[in-house]
Design a protein around this motif. Structure first.
Motif: not given
Length: 182
Positions: A67-79, A174-178, A166-169, A155-162
């Protein structure tokens, strides 16, 4: 500039972000569920009782993870390994990002197909967990399928954005988190 298409996009963006946040919140609740089951087991032992938290904690861990995959992906928390993408010029970089996200869409769609099949067969054959609680396995396995479905949407949302330039979320966040030190 702010016509009906823009307001629909705004509503869709809020809806999708709400979906990712809800999945992330559920992941957090299941993470807390691990702690609750372990504490319950400790308290039960002190009172002379028995609670098998291993099984329920494992189910909570799986639910929290998926359940955390999408949220972590969008927040830039995946490695992410950006050795090639990070050095690519803007034009080719966009195409590399699209290829990577498209490949991820295919992999997650394949996983989602089989996880839904797994849940359906668990329900169809009344599979029960082997622990003390005898939980129908389709229930905890459903969290895996739901989490994979929400991740696929992200992922589909991100594909359409790119694709729209647009800059990938995951990169922007991830830059904001850093910067914020979260």
């Amino acid at each position: 500039m702010g016509g009906p298409a823009a307001s629909r996009r705004g509503a869709l963006r809020r809806g999708l972000d709400g979906l990712y946040l809800a999945a992330g919140a559920l992941a957090g609740l299941f993470l807390a569920g691990i702690a609750v089951t372990i504490v319950a087991q400790i308290v039960a032992r002190q009172l002379g009782g028995t609670i098998d938290s291993t099984e329920t904690a494992g189910f909570c861990l799986a639910a929290s993870t998926f359940l955390g995959l999408a949220y972590a992906f969008r927040r830039g928390a995946h490695i992410r390994v950006t050795l090639l993408i990070g050095r690519a010029p803007a034009g080719p970089r966009r195409w590399l990002e699209l290829w990577c996200v498209a490949f991820s869409i295919a992999a997650v769609a394949y996983f989602l197909w089989w996880s839904v099949d797994f849940v359906w067969f668990s329900w169809k054959f009344d599979e029960i967990s082997p622990g003390l609680m005898a939980i129908p396995l389709w229930i905890p396995r459903s969290a895996m399928a739901v989490g994979a479905a929400v991740f696929l949407v992200a992922l589909v949302d991100e594909f359409v954005s790119i694709l729209r330039g647009e800059v990938p979320s995951y990169e922007a966040n991830a830059e904001h988190i850093l910067e914020s030190g979260e």
